[in-house]
Scaffold this active site. Structure first.
Site, PDB file in Angstrom:
ATOM      1  N   ASP A 181       0.884  -1.178   0.102  1.00 50.02           N
ATOM      2  CA  ASP A 181      -0.116   0.046  -0.013  1.00 50.02           C
ATOM      3  C   ASP A 181       0.929   1.261   0.064  1.00 50.02           C
ATOM      4  OD1 ASP A 181      -1.914   2.276   0.626  1.00 50.02           O
ATOM      5  OD2 ASP A 181      -3.279   0.769   1.513  1.00 50.02           O
ATOM      6  N   ALA A 241     -12.575  -6.199  -5.475  1.00 52.91           N
ATOM      7  CA  ALA A 241     -12.462  -5.036  -5.573  1.00 52.91           C
ATOM      8  C   ALA A 241     -13.106  -4.396  -6.811  1.00 52.91           C
ATOM      9  CB  ALA A 241     -11.174  -4.405  -5.532  1.00 52.91           C
ATOM     10  N   ARG A 242     -12.579  -4.300  -7.956  1.00 59.92           N
ATOM     11  CA  ARG A 242     -12.956  -3.924  -9.419  1.00 59.92           C
ATOM     12  C   ARG A 242     -12.532  -4.549 -10.392  1.00 59.92           C
ATOM     13  NH1 ARG A 242     -16.601  -1.860  -7.001  1.00 59.92           N
ATOM     14  NH2 ARG A 242     -17.551   0.377  -7.111  1.00 59.92           N
ATOM     15  N   GLU A 271     -19.560  -6.750 -17.208  1.00 59.92           N
ATOM     16  CA  GLU A 271     -20.656  -7.290 -16.229  1.00 59.92           C
ATOM     17  C   GLU A 271     -21.870  -7.135 -16.925  1.00 59.92           C
ATOM     18  OE1 GLU A 271     -20.086  -5.990 -12.132  1.00 59.92           O
ATOM     19  OE2 GLU A 271     -18.088  -6.885 -11.968  1.00 59.92           O
ATOM     20  N   HIS A 290     -20.467 -10.055  -8.624  1.00 51.43           N
ATOM     21  CA  HIS A 290     -20.084  -8.796  -7.993  1.00 51.43           C
ATOM     22  C   HIS A 290     -21.327  -8.814  -6.882  1.00 51.43           C
ATOM     23  CE1 HIS A 290     -19.263  -4.375  -8.993  1.00 51.43           C
ATOM     24  NE2 HIS A 290     -19.424  -4.639  -7.644  1.00 51.43           N
TER      25      HIS A 290
END
Length: 340
Positions: A181, A241-242, A271, A290
């Site tokens: 991070d 996450a994405r 999606e 999702h």
């Protein structure tokens, strides 16, 4: 005078019609008139929301620069989630439009779901289930599972959903946990027995690599064929996450060629996932739709927070800073108080 708001993606599917109708009634009690619509393109949003004071998004509607400049009456965009990658935050800041999101509302659900995907690929749960349903008895087939206590779990991002996942694997399974991070220092993680590492070290050392990062111009396709080549050939990647954090085409290739062994995916570049995606037929891949955010507590938190925040803004002229996604915005509502 009532505010006018439009939910531009009411067909997204995250809420039932009954839940949406209940929200409309509660917004109405807060002096906000909400129209439930489904406008999937910027052009449709611009054409149909000229009178809107607020745009509501239960999914990821395209709130582009064109939308923000094309709706002169717009004052607020409210996202029913954490991610704001579909909103042009710079343009919103320029226009004085406050963008609201819900940081932290589903971190436990995300962590548990990521853990479930990791354990599924580790223990071959879905692989065995598919076999039984197809008439195959795959007893003790597949790669022999390792003990989590002997594995290194890597977290890409060490924010809201990563921390409870750390607790599960570190405290529960006694696994070694590392994290990458760039926004944190050793002082920031002094309360956790986690090692901060570089991105390349995260790739090289992780047996299970779980993604907990936001999607932006810097992180899009950060996981690609080159990064998969740096991972262990028996490793697993987990994404709650994405979708576009992973180049999906490269992931498929990496799985097919043995650069990595497993994937557990809740989010995708497109999606719903196309029916002809090779991911669907891969026995070393576990897929969910999702839904990592989904849970009794998270649903209740959303329904409560979205109305409470707009009520504060419209009727009490204030909003807590932590819910403003575009920091530094100078709101069109010049008297709006931002609370720390």
């Amino acid at each position: 005078m009532k505010w006018k708001a439009c939910m531009v993606d009411s067909g997204y599917g995250a809420m039932s019609r009954e839940e949406l109708d209940s929200l409309v009634r509660r917004y109405g009690e807060a002096n906000i008139e909400v129209a439930l619509k489904h406008y999937p393109t910027p052009e449709e949003i611009i054409a149909n929301c000229q009178e809107a004071d607020a745009i509501l998004g239960c999914g990821n509607p395209p709130i582009t620069r064109e939308v923000l400049y094309g709706l002169p009456n717009l004052k607020v965009v409210q996202r029913y989630g954490i991610g704001v990658n579909s909103v042009d935050l710079d343009a919103a800041r320029e226009c004085g439009v406050v963008v609201l999101n819900l940081p932290g509302f589903c971190v436990e659900e995300l962590a548990v779901h990521a853990t479930a995907l990791a354990l599924d690929v580790l223990r071959h749960i879905t692989y065995y289930d598919r076999g039984i349903r197809q008439g195959e008895w795959r007893k003790a087939k597949g790669v022999p599972p390792r003990s989590p206590a002997e594995m290194t779990v890597g977290l890409h991002g060490f924010g809201g959903s990563a921390k409870p996942m750390y607790r599960i694997f570190h405290d529960g399974f006694l696994a070694k946990v590392i994290a990458c991070d760039p926004f944190l220092t050793a002082e920031d993680v002094k309360d956790y027995d986690v090692e901060l590492v570089s991105f390349d070290e995260l790739l090289a050392r992780s047996d299970i690599l779980s993604i907990h990062a936001p999607l932006n111009s810097h992180t899009r396709h950060i996981f690609n064929y080159g990064t998969f080549q740096k991972m262990k050939p028996d490793s697993a990647i987990i994404n709650i996450a994405r979708g576009p954090l992973i180049c999906q085409e490269d992931l498929i290739r990496a799985l097919q060629e043995g650069e990595i062994a497993f994937a557990g995916l809740d989010v995708f570049e497109e999606e719903p996932l196309p029916a002809d995606s090779p991911l669907i037929s891969m026995d070393n891949v576990v897929l969910t739709c999702h839904s990592a955010f989904y849970g009794v507590n998270s649903k209740a938190a959303v329904r409560r927070l979205v109305v409470e925040l707009m009520d504060q803004l419209v009727n009490r002229n204030c909003i807590p800073r932590r819910y403003i996604a575009n920091a530094g915005v100078q709101p069109k509502l010049s008297t709006l108080k931002i609370l720390d």
